[in-house]
Scaffold this motif. Structure first.
Motif: not given
Length: 396
Positions: A296-322
């Motif tokens: 995931i390409a991140l928007k430039p931010n002067q406080d953001l540094l390599p090595g930091m921990f990040g979390r990405l949330q996905f929400s999904s509804i499918t026929r199987q899990n619905a």
């Protein structure tokens, strides 16, 4: 009291998946040495920001300088050998020309002697006949015999000279060919010496390690005084301002991850979300974990540094899990708190009745209810602060 109501219904609930990963530079390079030598200078430390073209390290290249001097000195020697070979070729060509002239001269002498031989033989035969008849003296016959012998000797001498001259021509031609070979060999030595000079000059340039782009020194592998060799790592450089989050996504989510989709990444160290865009999905799963790598390409931010921990949330509804994940949902506006208790007002026999509830996941403007209500219960939306248990209701 006139109130607005809603019905508690069971609805499919999106399954939230949290993908964790690490912020990394989208462009990183490990700078290495291309020559053998001792590191004399290493002007950076881990975390330093360097500019494109900035000198990172200096390697001792005195051995290469000696090789360059030796190669430079070999050039005039090779050029002198070329001149000598050219002189030898000119000499051989002159000898060949002289030998060819002697061949022509000997051929002319032979032709002339052969013409005189026929006349001398005829004269000698006439003198023999006349001598038998007593018409001439013996001395005249002797003169004819002598003349014939002299001409025959001249022919033999001319033939020998012609053979020798032709041999000299062949020898001179061989000398010319040899001289040409020597010229080519000497010229090859000149080119080899010049190439050696260029190679040593390039190696001298390799003695200075420079930054190919502006970035941050993330790791330093060696120190001043250590020996560097071809291919040995010196520092790791990461480009500034071009960061991305790398996460491992299970194969069950790969079909829902779309390249180019805008997402928000939670950076715990900054306690904020950073906008990003999915720009790469590596289509090769780990055979053990069955995970795919997503960048995931991140928007430039002067406080953001390599090595930091990040979390990405996905929400999904499918026929199987619905079908497997159904929840009792009510409007969020129906929830009230009384005496620190979370609940709702339910319509029971045209009267308001407060019911404590246990809430769960929030989906937009609706909330999941774990307990306290049943499917089909009618609840009051945006209840008035004056609403109490037993209040008579007129449902709109």
């Amino acid at each position: 009291m006139v109130v607005k109501t809603a019905i508690a219904t069971r609805q499919p609930i999106a399954i939230d998946r949290i993908l964790t990963g690490t912020v990394e530079s989208s462009e990183a390079v490990t700078l290495t040495s291309r020559v053998m030598g001792q590191i004399r200078q290493l002007t950076v430390r881990e975390g330093d920001i360097v500019q494109a073209g900035q000198r990172i390290a200096e390697i001792d290249v005195r051995d290469i300088q000696a090789q360059q001097q030796q190669a430079t000195a070999a050039i005039p020697q090779a050029q002198s050998a070329v001149s000598i070979a050219h002189s030898a070729k000119l000499t051989a060509q002159a000898q060949k020309s002289q030998a060819q002239a002697r061949v022509q001269e000997a051929q002319a002498q032979l032709t002339e002697a052969q013409a005189e031989l026929a006349d001398a033989q005829l004269h000698q035969q006439r003198m023999v006949m006349l001598r038998r008849e007593g018409a001439v003296s013996q001395s005249r016959l002797d003169e004819a015999n002598t003349r014939l012998s002299v001409i025959q000797a001249r022919i033999s001498q001319a033939k020998a000279g012609l053979t020798q001259s032709r041999t000299t021509v062949r020898q001179a031609q061989a000398a010319v060919v040899q001289a040409q070979a020597q010229i080519r060999q000497a010229q090859a030595q000149v080119e080899q010496a010049q190439a050696q000079v260029k190679q040593t000059q390039a190696n001298l340039d390799y003695g200075t390690v420079i930054a190919p782009f502006t970035g941050v020194i993330r790791h330093k592998y060696t120190e001043v005084g250590a020996m560097a060799g071809p291919g040995e790592s010196i520092v790791k450089l990461e480009r500034s301002g071009h960061l991305r989050l790398s996460v491992d996504a299970p194969e069950s989510l790969v079909g829902q991850i779309q390249r180019g989709k805008s997402v928000l990444v939670q950076i715990d160290a900054l306690n904020r979300q950073i906008a990003g865009r999915i720009n790469q999905i590596i289509p090769a799963a780990d055979p053990r974990s069955r995970n795919f790598t997503v960048k995931i390409a991140l928007k430039p931010n002067q406080d953001l540094l390599p090595g930091m921990f990040g979390r990405l949330q996905f929400s999904s509804i499918t026929r199987q899990n619905a079908a497997a994940r159904q929840g009792l949902m009510i409007p969020e506006d129906a929830i009230v708190k009384q005496f620190g208790i979370t609940g709702v007002f339910k319509v029971v026999g045209q009267q308001a009745q407060f019911n404590p509830i246990t809430t769960g996941q929030i989906e937009g403007k609706t909330v999941e209810v774990y307990s306290g209500l049943e499917r089909g219960d009618r609840i009051i939306v945006n209840p008035s602060p004056k609403l109490e248990n037993g209040t008579a209701l007129q449902v709109s």
